[in-house]
Motif scaffolding. Sequence first.
Motif, PDB file in Angstrom:
ATOM      1  N   ASN A 258      -7.732  -5.933  13.309  1.00  0.00           N
ATOM      2  CA  ASN A 258      -7.455  -6.391  11.949  1.00  0.00           C
ATOM      3  C   ASN A 258      -7.621  -7.892  11.764  1.00  0.00           C
ATOM      4  O   ASN A 258      -8.140  -8.350  10.739  1.00  0.00           O
ATOM      5  CB  ASN A 258      -6.042  -5.977  11.537  1.00  0.00           C
ATOM      6  CG  ASN A 258      -5.919  -4.488  11.341  1.00  0.00           C
ATOM      7  OD1 ASN A 258      -6.907  -3.770  11.293  1.00  0.00           O
ATOM      8  ND2 ASN A 258      -4.690  -4.002  11.249  1.00  0.00           N
TER       9      ASN A 258
ATOM     10  N   ARG B 208      -1.544   3.470   7.965  1.00  0.00           N
ATOM     11  CA  ARG B 208      -1.770   2.031   7.979  1.00  0.00           C
ATOM     12  C   ARG B 208      -1.168   1.362   9.197  1.00  0.00           C
ATOM     13  O   ARG B 208      -1.808   0.556   9.869  1.00  0.00           O
ATOM     14  CB  ARG B 208      -1.175   1.411   6.718  1.00  0.00           C
ATOM     15  CG  ARG B 208      -1.089  -0.102   6.785  1.00  0.00           C
ATOM     16  CD  ARG B 208      -0.293  -0.661   5.628  1.00  0.00           C
ATOM     17  NE  ARG B 208       0.140  -2.015   5.924  1.00  0.00           N
ATOM     18  CZ  ARG B 208       0.195  -2.988   5.046  1.00  0.00           C
ATOM     19  NH1 ARG B 208      -0.181  -2.776   3.806  1.00  0.00           N
ATOM     20  NH2 ARG B 208       0.633  -4.185   5.387  1.00  0.00           N
ATOM     21  N   GLU B 209       0.099   1.669   9.497  1.00  0.00           N
ATOM     22  CA  GLU B 209       0.831   0.926  10.516  1.00  0.00           C
ATOM     23  C   GLU B 209       0.751   1.538  11.915  1.00  0.00           C
ATOM     24  O   GLU B 209       0.944   0.831  12.898  1.00  0.00           O
ATOM     25  CB  GLU B 209       2.316   0.824  10.111  1.00  0.00           C
ATOM     26  CG  GLU B 209       2.564   0.067   8.828  1.00  0.00           C
ATOM     27  CD  GLU B 209       2.225  -1.401   8.949  1.00  0.00           C
ATOM     28  OE1 GLU B 209       2.490  -1.996  10.016  1.00  0.00           O
ATOM     29  OE2 GLU B 209       1.679  -1.957   7.976  1.00  0.00           O
TER      30      GLU B 209
ATOM     31  N   GLU C 231       0.804  -1.222   0.000  1.00  0.00           N
ATOM     32  CA  GLU C 231       0.000   0.000   0.000  1.00  0.00           C
ATOM     33  C   GLU C 231       0.838   1.275   0.000  1.00  0.00           C
ATOM     34  O   GLU C 231       0.409   2.317   0.507  1.00  0.00           O
ATOM     35  CB  GLU C 231      -0.995   0.006   1.171  1.00  0.00           C
ATOM     36  CG  GLU C 231      -2.036  -1.097   1.069  1.00  0.00           C
ATOM     37  CD  GLU C 231      -3.051  -1.067   2.193  1.00  0.00           C
ATOM     38  OE1 GLU C 231      -2.981  -0.172   3.054  1.00  0.00           O
ATOM     39  OE2 GLU C 231      -3.925  -1.956   2.220  1.00  0.00           O
TER      40      GLU C 231
END
Length: 201
Positions: free
Chosen positions: A67, A108-109, A42
């Motif tokens: 997640n 995202r992380e 991504e």
Amino acid sequence: MSPHPPSHPRHPANQLARIRAQWGGNGDLWVFGYASLIWRPEFDAVEQRPATVHGWHRALEMMSNVNRGTPDCPGLVFALVAGGSCRGMAYRVDPARAHDELERLWQREMPTGVYDPKWLACRTPQGPVHALAFTLSRSSPSYVGRLPDDKLLHILRHACGRYGTTLDFLVGTAASLRGCGIRDREIERLVALARDNALTA
């Protein structure tokens, strides 16, 4: 959402500012992928290389309540934990796009700031690079340590979150590593454990 107030050093925005300052914004930005960043990056990279980091290893020892699991049935994801070594991939980001790609990567992380982002020395066939890696401290509440196989099997059977099951995450990581020519003995053992217990073909 981060559990830390905006003034806290572990707030994602403050960790991003620290990483930007350490990088300096000059030259290429390198990112080290060791699990899902390999098969679902991504972010846009202009080059990728096989890479090895020493002093850290890939471990299925990070709890996931969103997640790959839920608060009622937590799942697991891989993290980079101190000790040993890890083979993965180093990705080079074009300097002209690095700030934007770093923002995407952070969203995202690092939405909760759970990782400890670090610049790690990576050995690659073309020479050493320093790459951004997302590590996990053993003092983190998300760190579960090495679980016995019966507990792992329970998680692989039942844990499922917004991106799918822990089992899918394990199998997908194993396949992507094999595709890169990387054999991880512990991951292969876990895949065999799942297969022997009729969880996967």
